[in-house]
Design a protein around this motif. Sequence first.
Motif, PDB file in Angstrom:
ATOM      1  N   GLN A 227     -57.320   3.660  -4.768  1.00  9.48           N
ATOM      2  CA  GLN A 227     -56.636   2.710  -4.131  1.00  9.48           C
ATOM      3  C   GLN A 227     -55.146   3.869  -3.590  1.00  9.48           C
ATOM      4  OE1 GLN A 227     -57.501   0.984  -1.749  1.00  9.48           O
ATOM      5  NE2 GLN A 227     -59.722   1.084  -2.888  1.00  9.48           N
ATOM      6  N   LEU A 228     -54.583   4.256  -2.495  1.00  9.99           N
ATOM      7  CA  LEU A 228     -53.661   4.811  -2.826  1.00  9.99           C
ATOM      8  C   LEU A 228     -52.389   3.822  -2.801  1.00  9.99           C
ATOM      9  CD1 LEU A 228     -51.577   7.403  -1.744  1.00  9.99           C
ATOM     10  CD2 LEU A 228     -52.379   6.851   0.790  1.00  9.99           C
ATOM     11  N   THR A 229     -51.342   3.625  -3.444  1.00  8.53           N
ATOM     12  CA  THR A 229     -50.618   3.028  -3.382  1.00  8.53           C
ATOM     13  C   THR A 229     -48.618   3.168  -2.522  1.00  8.53           C
ATOM     14  OG1 THR A 229     -49.192   4.239  -5.418  1.00  8.53           O
ATOM     15  CG2 THR A 229     -51.022   2.531  -5.780  1.00  8.53           C
ATOM     16  N   THR A 230     -49.239   4.503  -2.151  1.00 10.69           N
ATOM     17  CA  THR A 230     -47.905   4.466  -0.597  1.00 10.69           C
ATOM     18  C   THR A 230     -48.790   4.731   0.769  1.00 10.69           C
ATOM     19  OG1 THR A 230     -48.205   6.777  -1.244  1.00 10.69           O
ATOM     20  CG2 THR A 230     -46.198   5.084  -2.339  1.00 10.69           C
ATOM     21  N   ASP A 231     -48.261   5.132   1.550  1.00 10.70           N
ATOM     22  CA  ASP A 231     -48.297   5.474   3.178  1.00 10.70           C
ATOM     23  C   ASP A 231     -48.070   6.686   3.193  1.00 10.70           C
ATOM     24  OD1 ASP A 231     -45.920   4.404   3.648  1.00 10.70           O
ATOM     25  OD2 ASP A 231     -46.786   2.761   4.586  1.00 10.70           O
ATOM     26  N   GLN A 232     -47.072   7.597   2.582  1.00  7.34           N
ATOM     27  CA  GLN A 232     -46.466   8.330   3.583  1.00  7.34           C
ATOM     28  C   GLN A 232     -47.414  10.239   2.908  1.00  7.34           C
ATOM     29  OE1 GLN A 232     -43.435   8.863   4.222  1.00  7.34           O
ATOM     30  NE2 GLN A 232     -43.810   6.775   4.993  1.00  7.34           N
ATOM     31  N   LEU A 233     -47.744  10.634   3.533  1.00 10.42           N
ATOM     32  CA  LEU A 233     -47.403  12.123   4.001  1.00 10.42           C
ATOM     33  C   LEU A 233     -46.867  13.186   3.818  1.00 10.42           C
ATOM     34  CD1 LEU A 233     -50.516  14.602   3.044  1.00 10.42           C
ATOM     35  CD2 LEU A 233     -50.600  13.787   5.920  1.00 10.42           C
ATOM     36  N   PHE A 234     -46.596  14.025   2.735  1.00  8.70           N
ATOM     37  CA  PHE A 234     -45.725  14.819   2.543  1.00  8.70           C
ATOM     38  C   PHE A 234     -46.414  16.569   2.318  1.00  8.70           C
ATOM     39  CE2 PHE A 234     -43.976  11.147  -0.013  1.00  8.70           C
ATOM     40  CZ  PHE A 234     -42.315  10.899   0.522  1.00  8.70           C
ATOM     41  N   VAL A 235     -45.511  17.348   3.723  1.00 11.92           N
ATOM     42  CA  VAL A 235     -45.918  18.438   3.564  1.00 11.92           C
ATOM     43  C   VAL A 235     -45.358  19.160   3.446  1.00 11.92           C
ATOM     44  CG1 VAL A 235     -46.432  19.956   5.898  1.00 11.92           C
ATOM     45  CG2 VAL A 235     -47.376  18.025   6.325  1.00 11.92           C
ATOM     46  N   THR A 343     -48.761   9.741  14.277  1.00 12.57           N
ATOM     47  CA  THR A 343     -47.890  10.407  13.189  1.00 12.57           C
ATOM     48  C   THR A 343     -46.845   9.907  12.498  1.00 12.57           C
ATOM     49  OG1 THR A 343     -47.379  12.196  14.534  1.00 12.57           O
ATOM     50  CG2 THR A 343     -49.223  12.339  13.478  1.00 12.57           C
ATOM     51  N   TYR A 344     -45.481   9.333  12.856  1.00  2.81           N
ATOM     52  CA  TYR A 344     -43.949   8.868  13.350  1.00  2.81           C
ATOM     53  C   TYR A 344     -43.708   8.291  12.046  1.00  2.81           C
ATOM     54  CZ  TYR A 344     -39.986   7.317  14.414  1.00  2.81           C
ATOM     55  OH  TYR A 344     -38.026   6.812  14.404  1.00  2.81           O
ATOM     56  N   GLY A 345     -42.506   8.597  11.737  1.00  2.00           N
ATOM     57  CA  GLY A 345     -42.553   7.681  10.348  1.00  2.00           C
ATOM     58  C   GLY A 345     -43.662   7.422   8.762  1.00  2.00           C
ATOM     59  N   LYS A 346     -44.853   8.536   9.351  1.00  2.00           N
ATOM     60  CA  LYS A 346     -45.686   8.198   8.172  1.00  2.00           C
ATOM     61  C   LYS A 346     -46.333   9.913   7.766  1.00  2.00           C
ATOM     62  CE  LYS A 346     -48.999   6.003   8.557  1.00  2.00           C
ATOM     63  NZ  LYS A 346     -50.688   5.838   9.201  1.00  2.00           N
ATOM     64  N   VAL A 347     -45.394  10.692   8.664  1.00  2.00           N
ATOM     65  CA  VAL A 347     -45.653  12.200   7.797  1.00  2.00           C
ATOM     66  C   VAL A 347     -44.268  12.575   7.730  1.00  2.00           C
ATOM     67  CG1 VAL A 347     -46.291  14.039   8.344  1.00  2.00           C
ATOM     68  CG2 VAL A 347     -47.250  12.603   9.126  1.00  2.00           C
ATOM     69  N   ARG A 348     -43.662  13.694   6.527  1.00  2.00           N
ATOM     70  CA  ARG A 348     -42.569  14.012   5.864  1.00  2.00           C
ATOM     71  C   ARG A 348     -42.447  15.379   5.778  1.00  2.00           C
ATOM     72  NH1 ARG A 348     -39.655   8.979   3.099  1.00  2.00           N
ATOM     73  NH2 ARG A 348     -37.525   9.925   3.559  1.00  2.00           N
ATOM     74  N   ILE A 349     -41.491  16.208   6.014  1.00  2.00           N
ATOM     75  CA  ILE A 349     -41.878  17.950   6.018  1.00  2.00           C
ATOM     76  C   ILE A 349     -40.265  17.875   4.512  1.00  2.00           C
ATOM     77  CG2 ILE A 349     -42.144  19.865   6.670  1.00  2.00           C
ATOM     78  CD1 ILE A 349     -42.096  19.224   9.835  1.00  2.00           C
ATOM     79  N   GLN A 368     -39.119  10.599  -5.422  1.00  2.00           N
ATOM     80  CA  GLN A 368     -37.625  10.051  -5.140  1.00  2.00           C
ATOM     81  C   GLN A 368     -37.891   9.748  -3.469  1.00  2.00           C
ATOM     82  OE1 GLN A 368     -35.056  10.214  -6.739  1.00  2.00           O
ATOM     83  NE2 GLN A 368     -36.148  10.283  -8.511  1.00  2.00           N
ATOM     84  N   LEU A 369     -38.800  10.533  -2.649  1.00  2.00           N
ATOM     85  CA  LEU A 369     -38.637   9.742  -1.377  1.00  2.00           C
ATOM     86  C   LEU A 369     -39.813   8.940  -0.861  1.00  2.00           C
ATOM     87  CD1 LEU A 369     -38.583  13.642   0.461  1.00  2.00           C
ATOM     88  CD2 LEU A 369     -36.757  11.970   0.033  1.00  2.00           C
ATOM     89  N   ALA A 370     -40.729   8.640  -1.263  1.00  2.00           N
ATOM     90  CA  ALA A 370     -41.401   7.531  -1.453  1.00  2.00           C
ATOM     91  C   ALA A 370     -41.294   6.498  -1.673  1.00  2.00           C
ATOM     92  CB  ALA A 370     -43.166   8.266  -2.143  1.00  2.00           C
ATOM     93  N   HIS A 371     -40.633   5.861  -2.899  1.00  2.00           N
ATOM     94  CA  HIS A 371     -40.345   5.321  -3.318  1.00  2.00           C
ATOM     95  C   HIS A 371     -38.095   5.095  -2.687  1.00  2.00           C
ATOM     96  CE1 HIS A 371     -42.709   6.555  -6.414  1.00  2.00           C
ATOM     97  NE2 HIS A 371     -43.627   4.367  -6.242  1.00  2.00           N
ATOM     98  N   GLY A 372     -38.096   5.532  -1.706  1.00  2.00           N
ATOM     99  CA  GLY A 372     -36.609   5.193  -1.023  1.00  2.00           C
ATOM    100  C   GLY A 372     -35.348   5.650  -1.339  1.00  2.00           C
TER     101      GLY A 372
END
Length: 376
Positions: A227-235, A343-349, A368-372
Amino acid sequence: MSSHHEVEMESLISSPNLVSTPLFISDIDELQKPIFEITSPLQPSRQRRITIKVLLDIALFVILLATGLWLFANVGRSLLLKSFGDAFLITGIMLAILSIWLVLTGASMFRKINLLKLIAALIVLIIGLSLILMGNKENQLAVGYALFATALLILITKFFFLIEDEQIRIERLERELKKAKQSAGMGMALSYFYNFIVPTAANIRSMAEGHTPIDMEVSRGKFEEYQLTTDQLFVIVPRDLDGSDMKVFLKNVSSSPNPSVIQGKPKERPGNDTHRPMFVYFLEWDPAKKECDGLFDIPTIISACWDRRKHGKNDQHDTVNITDEIMIFQNQLLSLINEHPITYGKVRILSFPSLPFRFSDIKYVVTQLAHGAALE
């Protein structure tokens, strides 16, 4: 106690250098190897070249100003104050009217600069009123002339001189479009976004929808559901390439027996923007809880920049600036991510120094970023 202190010191020393998004690539100190999130488009350099047209405009202004002052040379003080007062008053009224009109009807992206123009116009208007009051002259005629001249100015600029400026602007946009079409970075961003980013983001559930199920490859060909505990994809995008094979690099860090990362596939869910799930990478995984975190990808597609440069060394017409191509790739990818609802708000570069990466740095920044936590 000393052991704990040494661990803290080692962690502090090894922490990556996090900075906020710079405006220009030339501002990045690569010796410090900074890491930052791409939140706004990057520009190559803060240097601005003065075009020939700008120089001609300045020359015309100086000639007109010098000629006017020469004609005023033998005029008395009272008439001089009145003439300058009328000139500043008329100019201030015209600029104020046009600036207010731009603020009310102009494009929203230029609203700030139009407000600055309005402030400058009001300053000129105040100077004109002050000079007229010093000369003790009536200004009713000057106001009427200013309104009449403004109407004529609108007519002239709308149908004569601005047509030429518009043609120059269109010519510039055509040149930029031609350059963009020839850019490898532009094409790579479009391909990477629609073939990987969109379908992957579509398969990732938001936190409001619950955890995303992941088919995690716990060993070669063997999968277990996590189970993925966050909803962010980092590029993760390197700012330069040195010819290292990015695919081999990722394969090495995800290989047994002690992988730094683990691969898995988000389970497919119905939708027009989803298709067969592709492998992504995770920085953290807990075999006991069957949970994972730190979802990221490194776009190996940009290695084509190095290949193109390597094969085009002997072709003067096909020179490739890898840093510029990566900048174009990032900027275009950022624009696509911000404009697409999936993708808006879900994918970060994230921008990183060149390979090889320290995965401890990636883990630190992503956590750091995943937890705000914001980058200072």
